[in-house]
Scaffold this active site. Structure first.
Site, mmCIF file in Angstrom:
data_model
loop_
_atom_site.group_PDB
_atom_site.id
_atom_site.type_symbol
_atom_site.label_atom_id
_atom_site.label_comp_id
_atom_site.label_asym_id
_atom_site.label_seq_id
_atom_site.Cartn_x
_atom_site.Cartn_y
_atom_site.Cartn_z
ATOM 1 N N ASP A 13 102.967 -31.089 74.061
ATOM 2 C CA ASP A 13 101.972 -32.183 74.065
ATOM 3 C C ASP A 13 102.361 -33.323 73.140
ATOM 4 O O ASP A 13 101.495 -34.024 72.605
ATOM 5 C CB ASP A 13 100.577 -31.691 73.638
ATOM 6 C CG ASP A 13 100.092 -30.517 74.448
ATOM 7 O OD1 ASP A 13 100.390 -30.499 75.643
ATOM 8 O OD2 ASP A 13 99.406 -29.645 73.885
ATOM 9 N N HIS A 41 101.828 -33.279 81.650
ATOM 10 C CA HIS A 41 102.280 -34.534 81.049
ATOM 11 C C HIS A 41 101.325 -35.624 81.495
ATOM 12 O O HIS A 41 101.176 -35.864 82.697
ATOM 13 C CB HIS A 41 103.697 -34.877 81.516
ATOM 14 C CG HIS A 41 104.721 -33.904 81.024
ATOM 15 N ND1 HIS A 41 106.043 -33.988 81.352
ATOM 16 C CD2 HIS A 41 104.614 -32.837 80.215
ATOM 17 C CE1 HIS A 41 106.706 -33.014 80.768
ATOM 18 N NE2 HIS A 41 105.852 -32.296 80.080
HETATM 19 P P1 GDP Z 1 103.407 -34.183 76.993
HETATM 20 O O1 GDP Z 1 103.115 -32.903 77.704
HETATM 21 O O2 GDP Z 1 104.401 -34.047 75.906
HETATM 22 O O3 GDP Z 1 103.734 -35.294 77.945
HETATM 23 O O4 GDP Z 1 102.063 -34.633 76.250
HETATM 24 P P2 GDP Z 1 100.572 -34.667 76.837
HETATM 25 O O5 GDP Z 1 100.485 -35.594 77.961
HETATM 26 O O6 GDP Z 1 100.078 -33.278 77.050
HETATM 27 O O7 GDP Z 1 99.795 -35.220 75.558
HETATM 28 C C1 GDP Z 1 100.028 -36.442 75.005
HETATM 29 C C2 GDP Z 1 98.716 -37.208 74.941
HETATM 30 O O8 GDP Z 1 98.878 -38.356 74.161
HETATM 31 C C3 GDP Z 1 98.231 -37.708 76.285
HETATM 32 O O9 GDP Z 1 96.830 -37.722 76.268
HETATM 33 C C4 GDP Z 1 98.803 -39.129 76.346
HETATM 34 O O10 GDP Z 1 98.082 -39.992 77.227
HETATM 35 C C5 GDP Z 1 98.629 -39.526 74.938
HETATM 36 N N1 GDP Z 1 99.543 -40.524 74.386
HETATM 37 C C6 GDP Z 1 100.902 -40.593 74.501
HETATM 38 N N2 GDP Z 1 101.379 -41.544 73.668
HETATM 39 C C7 GDP Z 1 100.282 -42.067 73.021
HETATM 40 C C8 GDP Z 1 100.132 -43.042 72.002
HETATM 41 O O11 GDP Z 1 101.079 -43.609 71.505
HETATM 42 N N3 GDP Z 1 98.857 -43.280 71.557
HETATM 43 C C9 GDP Z 1 97.762 -42.655 72.066
HETATM 44 N N4 GDP Z 1 96.573 -42.959 71.571
HETATM 45 N N5 GDP Z 1 97.896 -41.708 73.017
HETATM 46 C C10 GDP Z 1 99.134 -41.419 73.474
#
Ligand code: GDP
Length: 427
Positions: A13, A41
Site C-alpha cells: 500500500d 492498487h
Molecule cells: P499500492 O497498492 O502500493 O498501489 O497502494 P494503495 O493504492 O493500496 O494505497 C495507496 C493510497 O494512497 C491510495 O489510496 C492512493 O490513492 C493514495 N495515494 C497515492 N499517492 C498519494 C499521495 O501522494 N497523496 C495522497 N493523499 N494519497 C496518495
C-alpha cells in the site's frame, strides 16, 4: 533504455499504483509479475477511482500493452469483474495479455484460505482470504492449473480431479465443509476461460521481442519488501516473492535487463494485517492520520480493513529499499503530514536495551521499540506543488533527512492521489 521495476519498500500500500500509472504515460509495456487479487492498487483518473487487483496499472493508456505475467495468481472471476468494471465506467477496451503459463486461483483455494484462518483463531496471519497461500502451495506441489490448461476441457477435468483428491479430504475431515465436485468446478472454469481466451498469449516471447526492439517496460510489484517470504516478517508475509530480484522470473525479462528499480514508500508507515509493526501509533493518534491518509482515508483497497498507522520507519525502509536493490526511492503521501506541528521518525530500534539500525528477524522485531527523532512540520498545503523548489523549506528538510537516514536518493515525490500531483527531485 532498460526495464524499470516499481516495487514496495515496506508492508504494501505504498502507492505503487500511482507511481506505475505515472510512469506508464511514457512506457510501452506494464507487466504484473507476482501476487494475485489479494491487494489493490488505487488509481484516480478522468474515468473515476479504481482499485486494480489483477490488472496492471497501465490499463488506462491506449498506447500501453499490459501484461499479466507467469508469476501472477489469476483469479478468473475477479479478473472478469475488473474488466466489466472498466467497461461500465466507459474506459476504452484495454490492451491486455495474460500469460499462458500463469496459474489459476481456484475457488477451493479461497475456501481453504478462509477455513485455515478460522482454524488458527488468534494465531492467524491476517490473510486477505483470497486463496493466495493455498494457490502458491499448489504451484510448488505441481498441482496448479495453468491458463494453458483451460484450452481443453477433458484435460482440465483430469487436472482438477488430481488437484481435488487431498483437498476434499481436508475440507470434509479437518474443516467440516462439503467436498468440491470436480465436474462442476471444471464447467465453471471453462465458462470464465472463454471470456479471457482472447487475451491469452505466450508473454515471455512477446517480452523477449519487446526487449529486442528496446521497448520501454515497467514491471509492477505487489505488496512490499517486508511481505517477502524470504526477507520479510515471516510468517506475516505473502506467499510469493515481492522483490525486484524476482521480477525477472515472474515476468520473463532477464535479470540484467532491469536497470532502474524504484522502491516506493509513504511519508509515514501503514500496514494491513498482522505482524510486528514497530512505529505503530496508539488508536486515537492513528485515527487522525488514518482519516487524512491516501485518497479517502487509510483503508485497505481490497478488504476495506483500516490500515495500521505508524511514523516513518527509517530502519525498515532502509532495509526494504536495500533488499529491493533500489536505484531510487519514490516518496508518496507527503501532503498527508501537512497538518502536523511536529513529525516523529524512527531512526533506530531499541531491542533489549541496545540501539540497532539494521532490520532484525521477526522474533527480535517483536521486542523492538522505536527510537524517535522529531522533525518540524510545515503546516501548509503542498498539494499544488509541481517542482521540488515549490515545497516549503521544512518539507524539503523532512525529505532530505529521510534520504540521509535511508541512504537512498528520493527522486519522485507524490503530493496527492491524482496523476499530476507528483514532482521530481534532482540530485
Ligand atoms: P499500492 O497498492 O502500493 O498501489 O497502494 P494503495 O493504492 O493500496 O494505497 C495507496 C493510497 O494512497 C491510495 O489510496 C492512493 O490513492 C493514495 N495515494 C497515492 N499517492 C498519494 C499521495 O501522494 N497523496 C495522497 N493523499 N494519497 C496518495
Amino acid at each position: 533504455m532498460g526495464v524499470t521495476a516499481v516495487v514496495g519498500a515496506n508492508w504494501g500500500d505504498e502507492g505503487k499504483g500511482k507511481i506505475t500509472d505515472y510512469l506508464a504515460s511514457s512506457a510501452d509495456y506494464v507487466v504484473r509479475f507476482q501476487g494475485g487479487s489479494n491487494a489493490g492498487h488505487t488509481i484516480l483518473n478522468e474515468w473515476g477511482k479504481f482499485a486494480l487487483h489483477l490488472l496492471p496499472s497501465g490499463i488506462f493508456y491506449q498506447h500501453v500493452q499490459n501484461v499479466i505475467g507467469p508469476g501472477v495468481a489469476v483469479n478468473l472471476q475477479g479478473l472478469v469483474q475488473e474488466l466489466d468494471n472498466l467497461a461500465r465506467k466507459r474506459v476504452p477496451a484495454p490492451r491486455l495479455l495474460i500469460a499462458d503459463r500463469a496459474q489459476i486461483v481456484l475457488p477451493v483455494h479461497v475456501l481453504l484460505d478462509a477455513a485455515e484462518e478460522e482454524r488458527l483463531g488468534f494465531e492467524q496471519f491476517g490473510s486477505t482470504r483470497s486463496g493466495i497461500a493455498p494457490f502458491y502451495a499448489d504451484k510448488a506441489l505441481k498441482l496448479g492449473i495453468q491458463v494453458a490448461d483451460l484450452a481443453n476441457k477433458p484435460h482440465l477435468l483430469t487436472r482438477i480431479q488430481q488437484n481435488l483428491v487431498l483437498k476434499n479430504v481436508l475440507l470434509q475431515h479437518v474443516y467440516n465443509l462439503p467436498p468440491i465436485d470436480a465436474e462442476e468446478l471444471t464447467n465453471d472454469l471453462w465458462n470464465h476461460a472463454r471470456i479471457i481466451a482472447p487475451y491469452v498469449s505466450d508473454v515471455s516471447l512477446v517480452l523477449q521481442q519487446a526487449l529486442q526492439r528496446k521497448s520501454r517496460i515497467v514491471l509492477e510489484g505487489q505488496l512490499g519488501a517486508l511481505r517477502d517470504p524470504d526477507h520479510g516478517i515471516y510468517p506475516f508475509t505473502t506467499s510469493s516473492p515481492t522483490l525486484a530480484g524476482f521480477a525477472s522470473v515472474g515476468a520473463g525479462t532477464p535479470a540484467h535487463t532491469i536497470t532502474r528499480i524504484i522502491a516506493v514508500t509513504k511519508a509515514y508507515s501503514t500496514c494491513v494485517g498482522a505482524g510486528p509493526f514497530v512505529t505503530e501509533l496508539p488508536p486515537e493518534q492513528a485515527q487522525v492520520l488514518r482519516e487524512r491518509g491516501g485518497d479517502a482515508g487509510e483503508y485497505g483497497a481490497t478488504t476495506g480493513r483500516p490500515r495500521r498507522i505508524g511514523w516513518f520507519d527509517c530502519v525498515a525502509t532502509k532495509y526494504g529499499a536495500a533488499i529491493q536493490g533500489a536505484t531510487e526511492v519514490a516518496l508518496t503521501n507527503l501532503d498527508v503530514l501537512s497538518y502536523l506541528n511536529e513529525i516523529p521518525i524512527a531512526t533506530a530500534y531499541q531491542i533489549d536495551g541496545q540501539n540497532i539500525t539494521h532490520f532484525p528477524n521477526t522474533r527480535a522485531l517483536t521486542r523492538a521499540v522505536p527510537v524517535l527523532e522529531v522533525m518540524p512540520g510545515w503546516r501548509s498545503d503542498i498539494t499544488q506543488a509541481r517542482r521540488y523548489s515549490e515545497l516549503p523549506q521544512k518539507a524539503r528538510q523532512y525529505v532530505e533527512r529521510l534520504e540521509t537516514l535511508i541512504d537512498m536518493p528520493i527522486r519522485l515525490i507524490s503530493v496527492g492521489p491524482h496523476r499530476e500531483q507528483i514532482l521530481y527531485k534532482g540530485s
